[in-house]
Design an enzyme around this catalytic site. Structure first.
Site, PDB file in Angstrom:
ATOM      1  N   ASP A 277       0.832  -1.208   0.000  1.00  0.00           N
ATOM      2  CA  ASP A 277       0.000   0.000   0.000  1.00  0.00           C
ATOM      3  C   ASP A 277       0.863   1.253   0.000  1.00  0.00           C
ATOM      4  OD1 ASP A 277      -1.996  -1.836   0.221  1.00  0.00           O
ATOM      5  OD2 ASP A 277      -2.515  -1.374   2.293  1.00  0.00           O
TER       6      ASP A 277
ATOM      7  N   LYS B  21      -6.508  10.504  11.023  1.00  0.00           N
ATOM      8  CA  LYS B  21      -6.021   9.790   9.841  1.00  0.00           C
ATOM      9  C   LYS B  21      -6.869  10.052   8.604  1.00  0.00           C
ATOM     10  CE  LYS B  21      -4.980   5.228   7.952  1.00  0.00           C
ATOM     11  NZ  LYS B  21      -4.843   3.775   8.186  1.00  0.00           N
TER      12      LYS B  21
ATOM     13  N   ASP C  50      -4.462   2.521  -4.744  1.00  0.00           N
ATOM     14  CA  ASP C  50      -3.052   2.634  -4.348  1.00  0.00           C
ATOM     15  C   ASP C  50      -2.615   1.434  -3.508  1.00  0.00           C
ATOM     16  OD1 ASP C  50      -4.559   3.222  -2.118  1.00  0.00           O
ATOM     17  OD2 ASP C  50      -3.238   4.793  -1.394  1.00  0.00           O
TER      18      ASP C  50
END
Length: 891
Positions: free
Chosen positions: A570, A659, A824
């Protein structure tokens, strides 16, 4: 046919249309004349399928929506559009089968071969029954409709004036299509699927509403089927409800007993009832053969179901430019993803089914028990405000505050139960689809693009793009031996799933080794006393990885153990990685692991520490005024609000709180979006500490708004390079939008992107059931300039990460390696992780060695010579070659 009479065949429907279509020139505005005129718009669509098939599709769609939306019912417009969408999909399948049958017939004729062993064309469209009218479309447009058309042309009255060339062409084109051929210029050619136009939203909503009216009139429920004299009750009912202060909407609600029985059958693991929600979206399920390669924007994917190459959101400009674009590399990338074969992980499926059957709440498996909803408060009696004393007014304000609080609490719990119900439906769909394909040796997922160029599987439920449960249920169909380092990468993968992903790779492997007893317990007795795997961030993927590790170790020769488990690499806050590479921002690059480092950098921790420091400082501020005073200035009120908010959230902020906001900041998250993200986490923490979050909901909302502003402020300070690039992109978009032009560009891999944002205009459609408001999203509408500007920076970055992913997919296939991805997050076999890491770095450097921003500006200057675009941001001194040696670039 839209009224209270029923038809047993499409021909019967067509006769009504032919006789009562309202085209006689009458100016009568009676309700009957309006309804007959209305039928001319949706009537031909009803004739495209047999009446019995329409009835089945209608019943299943209505029941599926009723189950998913709950006992309160669903909005008429949503149900109408879904019903019409299902019918259109069925029509397209029939057309595709007809086209394929004609192609096969032509091919066999060229070989002089009789196709006695296969169904002929006629039987394909009549459920295998010969001797019946096979081509319903041919009847529709060559019998009564064609005769009426000729009558209109020969009529010397008002209708002749209204017979415009466009209408003549449209009617003739319909006749040609029904006969199986059309013309390109002067050349006659056979019909293909691309010749059929999509149904318009107006046609869909009119057709859907007419079928709903039939459903309301004729669908009955018999409480006691064995008692003939028991009166029947309507299976569905139409109600109008308030959905705003002065706004009402029509809803279709199902009979409560039917709803209860259907939900019970839907959620019962032992039921043999095939539920409608299982059948919904059945046309776009995983494939058991390889998808057709994309060779054109209308040619690829499923064998019979027509899917769009791009989800263009009805933007005709986007569709037009796709016709002229060179999409060869994009086709190659999508075909690589579509050719990867998968299989169901039966071990995880059995564990998930046990969780569902035994009501064990783990990961994506939701609770099957609703919250207890507090009763709605009684409305307050009317009070003459002017007649109240000051003390009575204060009492009335307090009563109103309590009333609103109780009402909000009632609505919150109702919404929670609705959310739970949706989660249960979603879980059942995933599990049912996994059960359906569990014994297939391989399954495939066709892919297409969104308008920004991002690749997605077409299937809506069970895909690798889905949740933790979906990803855990899927494995590569083709296993490969682990090799020398495969077991090491499996351990790293498990540590990542456990949240231990901010340490070196060696330390992650050591973390798993230290928890080996827990890993063993997860395999030997997953529902025993040791529930370690259930506490992981991604529990089902963790369980799947535990099984692979134990199987490899127990095999006695782990290097030759055949493993099908995909391992993920990732990106580290990938949006910021792309911004850092665009601007060659060295400081930003260091923060997101573009540079060499012994341990991974955690951008979220850095932001968290600064936010914690500022919140603590604000919480310590002493007031130099009386906070209870009624004469506070606006500045004092703002300061008081900030201090109260800081005190409420002080001590609650961790990495998880900030986050999502950090991660989505580069994708254009708004203040409201950031506040909602943070509020979700703060609510969890306050609830765990015993707070009644419904009682202090308003204070929490204000505090999370304060925290969102602070977080976004810190992000802007820490990533100045990214902020400069975002500002430049937004300013260019503003200049283009000021000329009335949508922002458009070509992605590095060749996808033409046209932002579709327009000022949608509502308009009313009169249907048999009610007036329905739709929004017009035509390309002729004025631009939504604000959205054109705010959405462009994240859309551009999405096009970059998509280009990187597709370039990596193409290169991996050239090397004979398996590859899949979720934006991603890049996946491959454990034994091929080193090769993947090398390829993804090479393609990233290849992508950013091109002067992307310079090329973008130059293309705009050629298209808009009258616009003076701002100078490019000054690039930094990041050396992209360092990415090759950056161990935690993807991790």
């Amino acid at each position: 046919n839209g009224d209270n009479s029923t038809s047993s065949s499409p021909q019967a429907i067509g006769e009504d249309l032919a006789l009562d279509d309202g085209l006689s020139g009458s100016n009568d505005d009676s309700p009957k004349n309006k309804s007959t005129k209305d039928r001319t718009s949706y009537g031909p669509l009803l004739c495209l399928l047999p009446a019995k098939k329409i009835a089945v599709l209608l019943a299943h769609a209505a029941l599926a929506v009723a189950i998913s939306d709950g006992s309160e019912g669903t909005k008429v417009v949503s149900l109408a559009m879904m019903i019409a969408g299902n019918l259109e999909m069925e029509v397209n399948v029939s057309r595709a089968l007809r086209v394929r049958a004609n192609e096969r017939k032509k091919y066999l004729s060229s070989l002089n071969v009789d196709d006695d062993n296969n169904l002929d064309e006629e039987s394909l469209f009549n459920d295998g029954k010969k001797g019946e009218e096979s081509n319903v479309e041919r009847w529709v447009y060559t019998a009564s409709h064609l005769q009426r058309f000729m009558d209109e042309l020969s009529d010397g009255t008002k209708n002749q004036v209204n017979m415009r060339p466009a209408k003549v062409r449209k009617r003739c084109r319909e006749i040609l299509l029904s006969e199986g051929f059309t013309y390109d210029g002067d050349e006659r050619r056979e019909v293909t699927m691309s010749d059929f136009e999509e149904w318009t939203p107006v046609e869909k909503v009119k057709l859907g509403a007419a079928l709903i009216q039939l459903l309301l009139d004729h669908a009955m429920y018999y409480p006691s089927p064995n008692q003939i004299k028991t009166p029947a009750e309507p299976a569905f009912r139409y109600v109008r409800r308030r959905v705003g202060e002065k706004k009402y909407a029509g809803f279709v609600a199902i009979h409560p007993t039917i709803y209860h029985d259907a939900v019970e059958a839907e959620f019962s693991p032992s039921s043999s009832f095939v539920t409608p929600s299982t059948l919904s979206n059945s046309r776009v399920q995983p494939m058991v053969i390889k998808p057709r390669d994309w060779t054109g924007i209308s040619n690829g994917g499923y064998e019979t179901v027509k899917i769009d190459f791009m989800r263009s959101r009805h933007c005709k400009t986007q569709k037009s430019v796709l016709q002229r674009a060179d999409l060869s590399k994009v086709f190659d990338g999508l075909n690589v993803l579509g050719r990867i074969s998968w299989k169901i992980n039966k071990t995880v499926l059995d564990a998930a089914l046990r969780c569902w059957e035994e009501e064990i709440v783990v990961g994506d498996i939701p609770s099957q028990r609703d919250y207890k909803v507090p009763a709605a408060p009684e409305p307050l009696p009317f009070q003459n405000w002017d007649a109240l004393s000051a003390h009575e007014k204060d009492d009335q304000i307090e009563l109103l505050r309590k009333y609103k609080g109780s009402l909000l609490r009632h609505k919150r719990f109702k919404q929670r139960n609705m959310d739970l119900h949706s989660l249960r439906c979603s879980t059942v769909l995933k599990l049912n689809q996994a059960k359906k394909f569990r014994d297939f040796e391989e399954i495939f997922f066709p892919y297409n693009l969104d308008f920004r160029g991002r690749a997605y599987p077409v299937t809506p439920h069970l895909t690798n793009v889905g949740s933790d449960l979906c990803r855990a249920l899927l494995m590569f169909a083709e296993p490969k031996p682990l090799g020398k380092n495969g077991l090491f990468w499996l351990k790293v993968h498990l540590a990542n799933l456990a949240g231990a992903d901010k340490m070196s790779f060696d330390d992650r492997a050591k973390f798993v080794e230290e928890n080996f007893d827990n890993v063993r317990a997860a395999v030997d007795n997953p529902f025993g006393d040791n529930d370690w795997w259930q506490t992981l961030d991604d529990p089902f993927q963790g369980l799947a990885t535990c099984h692979e590790i134990i199987n490899a170790v127990d095999s006695g020769d782990h290097e030759n153990y055949m493993c099908s488990m995909p391992v993920h690499m990732d990106g580290s806050c990938n949006g910021l990685q792309h911004y850092a590479a665009l601007g060659l921002d060295k400081e930003g690059g260091k923060a997101v692991n573009l540079c060499v480092g012994d341990e991974p950098q955690d951008v979220y921790i850095g932001v968290m520490h600064e936010v914690v420091r500022r919140v603590a400082a604000d919480a310590e501020i002493d007031l130099d005024f009386d906070e209870c005073s009624r004469e506070l200035s606006s500045e004092e009120k703002m300061l008081l609000k900030k201090i109260k908010s800081a005190k409420l959230v002080n001590g609650l902020i961790d990495r998880g709180v900030v986050k999502r906001t950090v991660m989505t900041s580069v994708y254009g998250v708004t203040f409201i979006g950031a506040r909602n993200q943070i509020e979700e986490k703060i609510n969890e923490k306050l609830s765990s500490r015993g707070y009644d979050i419904d009682e202090i909901a308003e204070d929490i909302n204000v505090a999370c708004g304060y925290l969102a502003s602070l977080t976004m402020e810190v992000i802007g300070e820490k990533f100045k390079g990214a902020r400069q690039t975002m500002t430049w992109l937004a300013e260019c978009a503003r200049l283009i939008g000021s000329q009335g032009q949508p922002v458009s560009f070509i992605s590095p891999i060749g996808v033409p992107v046209v932002q579709p944002y327009r000022q949608k205009r509502p308009f009313q459609v009169i249907t048999l059931l009610q007036n329905i408001t739709l929004t017009n999203d035509s390309d002729k509408l004025p631009l939504h300039r604000q959205r054109q500007v705010s959405a462009f920076p994240p859309n551009y970055v999405h096009s970059l990460d998509s280009s990187h992913m597709l370039m990596t997919a193409i290169e991996m296939e050239k090397r004979g390696l398996h590859f899949s991805a979720v934006h991603d997050s890049f996946w491959t076999h454990p034994c091929d992780v080193e090769a993947l890491n090398s390829v993804l770095r090479d393609t990233f450097i290849e992508l950013y060695k091109e002067p992307l921003l310079e090329d973008l500006k130059q293309s705009w200057e050629l298209r808009y010579p009258y616009i003076t675009f701002p100078d490019l941001p000054q690039p930094g001194d990041l050396d992209l070659e360092e990415v090759r040696s950056a161990p935690y670039f993807f991790q």
